[in-house]
Design a protein around this motif. Structure first.
Motif, short mmCIF file in Angstrom:
data_model
loop_
_atom_site.label_atom_id
_atom_site.label_comp_id
_atom_site.label_asym_id
_atom_site.label_seq_id
_atom_site.Cartn_x
_atom_site.Cartn_y
_atom_site.Cartn_z
N GLU A 1 0.82 -1.21 0.00
CA GLU A 1 0.00 0.00 0.00
C GLU A 1 0.86 1.26 0.00
N PRO A 2 0.66 2.15 -0.98
CA PRO A 2 1.38 3.43 -0.95
C PRO A 2 0.86 4.31 0.18
N ARG A 3 1.77 4.88 0.93
CA ARG A 3 1.37 5.68 2.09
C ARG A 3 1.80 7.14 2.00
N MET A 4 2.89 7.43 1.28
CA MET A 4 3.40 8.79 1.19
C MET A 4 4.09 8.97 -0.14
N ALA A 5 4.01 10.17 -0.71
CA ALA A 5 4.63 10.42 -2.01
C ALA A 5 5.06 11.87 -2.13
N VAL A 6 6.19 12.06 -2.82
CA VAL A 6 6.69 13.40 -3.15
C VAL A 6 7.19 13.38 -4.59
N PHE B 1 5.04 18.51 -5.27
CA PHE B 1 3.75 17.85 -5.13
C PHE B 1 3.91 16.75 -4.09
N SER B 2 2.93 16.59 -3.22
CA SER B 2 3.06 15.57 -2.19
C SER B 2 1.69 15.05 -1.78
N ALA B 3 1.71 13.89 -1.13
CA ALA B 3 0.46 13.29 -0.64
C ALA B 3 0.77 12.31 0.46
N ILE B 4 -0.19 12.18 1.37
CA ILE B 4 -0.23 11.10 2.35
C ILE B 4 -1.55 10.37 2.14
N ALA B 5 -1.51 9.06 2.13
CA ALA B 5 -2.72 8.28 1.88
C ALA B 5 -3.82 8.67 2.86
N GLY B 6 -4.97 9.05 2.31
CA GLY B 6 -6.09 9.47 3.13
C GLY B 6 -6.01 10.90 3.62
N GLY B 7 -4.93 11.59 3.27
CA GLY B 7 -4.73 12.95 3.77
C GLY B 7 -4.74 14.03 2.71
N GLY B 8 -5.04 13.66 1.46
CA GLY B 8 -5.11 14.65 0.40
C GLY B 8 -3.78 14.87 -0.29
N ALA B 9 -3.85 15.66 -1.36
CA ALA B 9 -2.69 15.99 -2.18
C ALA B 9 -2.41 17.49 -2.09
N PHE B 10 -1.13 17.84 -2.26
CA PHE B 10 -0.73 19.23 -2.06
C PHE B 10 0.32 19.64 -3.09
N LEU B 11 0.34 20.92 -3.41
CA LEU B 11 1.38 21.54 -4.23
C LEU B 11 1.95 22.71 -3.45
N ASN B 12 3.23 22.58 -3.07
CA ASN B 12 3.88 23.59 -2.24
C ASN B 12 3.02 23.95 -1.02
N LEU C 1 -0.03 8.25 -6.33
CA LEU C 1 -0.66 8.56 -5.05
C LEU C 1 -1.10 10.02 -4.99
N VAL C 2 -0.28 10.93 -5.50
CA VAL C 2 -0.67 12.34 -5.54
C VAL C 2 -1.95 12.50 -6.37
N ALA C 3 -1.98 11.87 -7.55
CA ALA C 3 -3.16 11.98 -8.42
C ALA C 3 -4.40 11.42 -7.73
N ARG C 4 -4.28 10.25 -7.16
CA ARG C 4 -5.45 9.62 -6.53
C ARG C 4 -5.95 10.44 -5.35
N GLU C 5 -5.05 10.98 -4.55
CA GLU C 5 -5.46 11.78 -3.40
C GLU C 5 -6.10 13.10 -3.83
N ALA C 6 -5.83 13.55 -5.05
CA ALA C 6 -6.45 14.77 -5.56
C ALA C 6 -7.81 14.49 -6.21
N GLY C 7 -8.20 13.21 -6.30
CA GLY C 7 -9.49 12.87 -6.88
C GLY C 7 -9.45 12.42 -8.31
#
Length: 258
Positions: A112-117, A127-138, A218-224
């Motif tokens: 399971e992917p849990r974190m991405a940068v 760009f970053s994401a935590i599984a279940g925590g959303g995606a972010f840009l800067n 993971l970033v894409a999926r967390e962004a919807g």
């Protein structure tokens, strides 16, 4: 064992930025090595130095973690956590100065992917994401909108430049280009995070490696972004991403052509 994923993301982001800075500083003095899997699979001494920077720091922080790294600095682990690292996704763009590239770091627990940068050095975008925590840009949240119809959509295309995959990509592009708004060829990780940021409406990647897509997916999926492939989930062989309203049309066309 659980882990402070916010702290992990902070360290991974710092390492990606440091690797990106190294790549900018050494671009004028890089040395290109022998091709790897095929003539277009190039690597430079900067790829290798960037990977070493990331791998050494991760190993120092979590010596029991496993690593899968593109340039061969992987190792087995015992903790159940696995890092997936592409120190320079888009080496051909980097060497030839013809397009963007990125630094990609993902952390899995089991399967399971849990974190991405994903860090783009020239634009200084992380760009970053935590599984279940959303995606972010800067640090700012990302959330994809519904998307236009296919005839107005901008679609990113990524593929490995080996002869067999180029033939496969040509079949897909032949079907896609006349009926879409336009296409852009991009390295796989940026293809996926640009979907998350709404810069692209759809994207596809053919015959990639896990390190090419793990962080961006993971970033894409967390962004919807809706992700899939031949089946219900994406694979390195075929990854399709799209805004939800575009997904049915784009996925049907790409699956039939690919």
């Amino acid at each position: 064992m659980e882990r402070d994923l916010s702290g992990v993301r902070e360290l991974a982001s710092d390492l990606a930025v440091r690797a990106g800075r190294l790549q900018l500083e050494r671009r004028d003095t890089l040395r290109v090595g022998a091709p790897k899997a095929h003539a277009n699979d190039v690597v430079s001494d900067v790829d290798i130095a960037s990977e070493r920077l990331i791998v050494d720091a991760v190993h120092a922080a979590w010596p029991d973690d496993a690593m899968l790294a593109e340039e061969g600095n992987g190792r087995r682990g015992t903790s159940g956590w696995n890092w997936v690292i592409d120190p320079l996704d888009g080496t051909r763009n980097y060497i030839s100065r013809t397009g963007p590239w990125s630094v990609c770091i993902a952390l899995y627990h089991g399967d399971e992917p849990r974190m991405a940068v994903v860090h783009e050095p020239v634009a200084n975008e992380t760009f970053s994401a935590i599984a279940g925590g959303g995606a972010f840009l800067n640090g700012e949240p990302l959330r994809v909108a519904g998307g236009p119809p296919l005839e107005k959509a901008l679609v990113g295309v990524s593929f490995q430049p080996n002869p067999a995959t180029k033939e496969r990509a040509a079949r897909v592009i032949r079907q896609l280009l006349p009926v879409s708004g336009d296409i852009r060829r991009l390295p796989a990780a940026l293809n996926l995070v640009y979907l998350a940021a709404g810069r692209l409406d759809g994207g596809l990647a053919l015959d990639t490696n896990l390190w090419d897509i793990a962080a961006g997916a993971l970033v894409a999926r967390e962004a919807g972004v809706t992700l899939g492939g031949h089946g219900t989930d994406f694979t390195p062989e075929l990854t399709i991403g799209a805004a939800p309203e575009l997904w049915p049309a784009l996925s049907e066309l790409v699956r039939s052509a690919a």
